[in-house]
Design an enzyme around this catalytic site. Structure first.
Site, PDB file in Angstrom:
ATOM      1  N   LYS A   1      10.790  -0.378  -4.521  1.00 28.92           N
ATOM      2  CA  LYS A   1      11.318   0.682  -3.652  1.00 28.92           C
ATOM      3  C   LYS A   1      12.252   1.612  -4.419  1.00 28.92           C
ATOM      4  O   LYS A   1      12.316   2.807  -4.131  1.00 28.92           O
ATOM      5  CB  LYS A   1      12.036   0.073  -2.433  1.00 28.92           C
TER       6      LYS A   1
ATOM      7  N   LYS B   1       0.040  -3.534  -1.262  1.00 29.12           N
ATOM      8  CA  LYS B   1       0.300  -4.040   0.076  1.00 29.12           C
ATOM      9  C   LYS B   1       0.313  -2.888   1.094  1.00 29.12           C
ATOM     10  O   LYS B   1       0.846  -1.820   0.803  1.00 29.12           O
ATOM     11  CB  LYS B   1       1.683  -4.718   0.074  1.00 29.12           C
TER      12      LYS B   1
ATOM     13  N   LYS C   1       4.561   0.304   5.928  1.00 30.11           N
ATOM     14  CA  LYS C   1       4.950   1.366   6.854  1.00 30.11           C
ATOM     15  C   LYS C   1       5.415   2.602   6.122  1.00 30.11           C
ATOM     16  O   LYS C   1       5.243   3.715   6.579  1.00 30.11           O
ATOM     17  CB  LYS C   1       6.151   0.883   7.682  1.00 30.11           C
TER      18      LYS C   1
HETATM   19  P1  ATP Z   1       8.420  -0.918   4.691  1.00 30.49           P
HETATM   20  O1  ATP Z   1       7.398  -0.188   3.872  1.00 30.49           O
HETATM   21  O2  ATP Z   1       9.374  -0.009   5.398  1.00 30.49           O
HETATM   22  O3  ATP Z   1       9.126  -2.015   3.926  1.00 30.49           O
HETATM   23  P2  ATP Z   1       6.669  -2.903   5.838  1.00 30.49           P
HETATM   24  O4  ATP Z   1       5.325  -2.517   6.285  1.00 30.49           O
HETATM   25  O5  ATP Z   1       6.787  -3.630   4.539  1.00 30.49           O
HETATM   26  O6  ATP Z   1       7.592  -1.608   5.877  1.00 30.49           O
HETATM   27  P3  ATP Z   1       8.698  -4.584   7.061  1.00 30.49           P
HETATM   28  O7  ATP Z   1       9.469  -4.102   8.226  1.00 30.49           O
HETATM   29  O8  ATP Z   1       9.348  -4.524   5.717  1.00 30.49           O
HETATM   30  O9  ATP Z   1       7.305  -3.778   7.006  1.00 30.49           O
HETATM   31  O10 ATP Z   1       8.217  -6.064   7.317  1.00 30.49           O
HETATM   32  C1  ATP Z   1       8.051  -6.592   8.629  1.00 30.49           C
HETATM   33  C2  ATP Z   1       7.226  -7.862   8.580  1.00 30.49           C
HETATM   34  O11 ATP Z   1       5.857  -7.540   8.301  1.00 30.49           O
HETATM   35  C3  ATP Z   1       7.655  -8.839   7.476  1.00 30.49           C
HETATM   36  O12 ATP Z   1       7.526 -10.149   7.969  1.00 30.49           O
HETATM   37  C4  ATP Z   1       6.656  -8.593   6.376  1.00 30.49           C
HETATM   38  O13 ATP Z   1       6.481  -9.730   5.540  1.00 30.49           O
HETATM   39  C5  ATP Z   1       5.406  -8.297   7.185  1.00 30.49           C
HETATM   40  N1  ATP Z   1       4.478  -7.452   6.426  1.00 30.49           N
HETATM   41  C6  ATP Z   1       4.736  -6.225   5.944  1.00 30.49           C
HETATM   42  N2  ATP Z   1       3.660  -5.727   5.334  1.00 30.49           N
HETATM   43  C7  ATP Z   1       2.694  -6.665   5.414  1.00 30.49           C
HETATM   44  C8  ATP Z   1       1.337  -6.727   4.960  1.00 30.49           C
HETATM   45  N3  ATP Z   1       0.797  -5.741   4.302  1.00 30.49           N
HETATM   46  N4  ATP Z   1       0.636  -7.857   5.228  1.00 30.49           N
HETATM   47  C9  ATP Z   1       1.187  -8.885   5.913  1.00 30.49           C
HETATM   48  N5  ATP Z   1       2.460  -8.882   6.364  1.00 30.49           N
HETATM   49  C10 ATP Z   1       3.215  -7.784   6.119  1.00 30.49           C
HETATM   50 MG    MG Z   2       8.719  -4.123   3.790  1.00 28.86          MG
END
Ligand code: ATP
Ligand code: MG
Length: 329
Positions: free
Chosen positions: A112, A193, A196
């Site tokens: 990040k 991965k 969001k």
């Molecule tokens: P950001 O990019 O803002 O970090 P994010 O998509 O990684 O967003 P988070 O809010 O950081 O989402 O994570 C929320 C939950 O979703 C956590 O338990 C994380 O492990 C899970 N998660 C995030 N991305 C994935 C993915 N690609 N596959 C499975 N689980 C995920």
């Molecule tokens: Mg995340």
């Protein structure tokens, strides 16, 4: 008393199927056997700049999506992190027992930080705040996606270090990953991965995407130059599509192989799209019901903060006593 579960999602963008399969789906399952706390971690989201109006809207949207996904606010607690100030207070105390070397090993920080022009200190400290979120409620289990397992591991290290310095204080939590769907990959780049905070239009399927958009995104998903599914020689894009289908359908491996072996990629994509659309349909319907009821969501979030504040205050007081901080007479 049932053991406690804690987990959260950052209101940093649109919730996607990775968040659902990696986290939310598991959360719903755990509700009956554990006392669950599910949190919208807004203080985590501001570790990178968020437009204030958008952030506020996302907090409410994500709370509604928790409920729409099947979190029952009667048995589980849904709350917004910043509405219980003890999260930030405990984070400071834990910061003081966390070596900087531990934090500089966090792969998410490195990934990040690379994308930022200036890196706020909060981005570096973020895993300590996450440790505080979990330890504040003495959670025994933390259901997350694979990308967060390093942070839960760090939480365990911090808890153990605190316990050895100041005496037994914190429950050392376990990580719980889903068997399938722990790491959903980007549709545009299956080596990355799904996130969001990624901006590409074809990167993620949002939980609130209409069927036509879901279909379009999945039909355009990156695969490889082979014509059809060949188990044993799956490229990352095809493997990701099969994982998404399996995580939603809960089909066993044998059924997956019997059904998809030799299938052309176009047909595979269509079937994945139909599965995702049909599984998200009830969630989307509930989301619209929940958000059309004025005051309902705020009531649940207020109740959540009220329910948790005394538990959080109790942990902070215990930590203060252990550390020799002033708690009055
Ligand atoms: P950001 O990019 O803002 O970090 P994010 O998509 O990684 O967003 P988070 O809010 O950081 O989402 O994570 C929320 C939950 O979703 C956590 O338990 C994380 O492990 C899970 N998660 C995030 N991305 C994935 C993915 N690609 N596959 C499975 N689980 C995920
Ligand atoms: Mg995340």
């Amino acid at each position: 008393m049932k053991p406690r579960v804690f987990s959260g999602v950052q209101p940093s963008g649109n919730l996607h199927i990775g968040n659902y399969l990696g986290a939310l789906k598991n959360w719903v399952r755990l509700q009956h056997d554990y006392e669950c706390i599910y949190c919208i971690v807004d203080l985590h989201a501001v570790t990178v700049y968020q437009e204030p109006q958008e952030l506020l809207a996302k907090i409410r949207e994500i709370a509604a999506l928790f409920l729409a996904a099947g979190i029952d606010s009667k048995t589980s607690t849904v709350m917004v992190q910043s509405s219980v100030p003890a999260h930030a207070e405990l984070a400071w105390m834990l910061t003081c027992v966390t070596p900087m070397g531990w934090l500089s090993r966090m792969t998410q920080f490195k990934a990040k930080a690379e994308k930022q022009e200036t890196v706020g200190d909060g981005l570096f400290q973020y895993p300590v705040l996450m440790a505080a979120d979990i330890l504040l409620y003495q959670a025994a289990l933390v259901p997350v996606g694979d990308d967060q397992s390093q942070h839960v591991e760090l939480t365990r290290d911090i808890a153990q270090r605190f316990n050895s310095l100041y005496g037994d204080t914190f429950v050392v939590p376990e990580t719980r990953l889903p068997a399938v769907g722990a790491r959903v990959m980007g549709l545009d780049d299956p080596l990355k991965k799904m996130s969001k905070s990624e901006s590409g239009a074809g990167h993620a399927v949002g939980l609130l995407d209409p069927p036509s958009v879901i279909r379009k995104k999945l039909m355009r998903a990156t695969t490889d130059s082979n014509p059809a599914v060949e188990f044993g020689a799956l490229g990352p894009g095809v493997e990701n599509l099969l994982n998404i289908f399996q995580a939603f359908s809960e089909w066993p491996d044998e059924k997956m192989q019997a059904h998809f072996a030799g299938m052309r990629y176009g047909d595979l994509k269509e079937q994945v799209a139909e599965m995702v659309i049909s599984q998200l349909e009830p969630l989307q319907r509930r989301y619209h019901e929940i958000t059309s009821e004025p005051g309902y969501l705020d009531g649940i979030l207020r109740e959540g903060a009220e329910r948790l504040s005394p538990i959080a205050a109790g942990t902070v007081e215990l930590v203060k006593r252990r550390m020799g901080l002033y708690v009055g007479s």
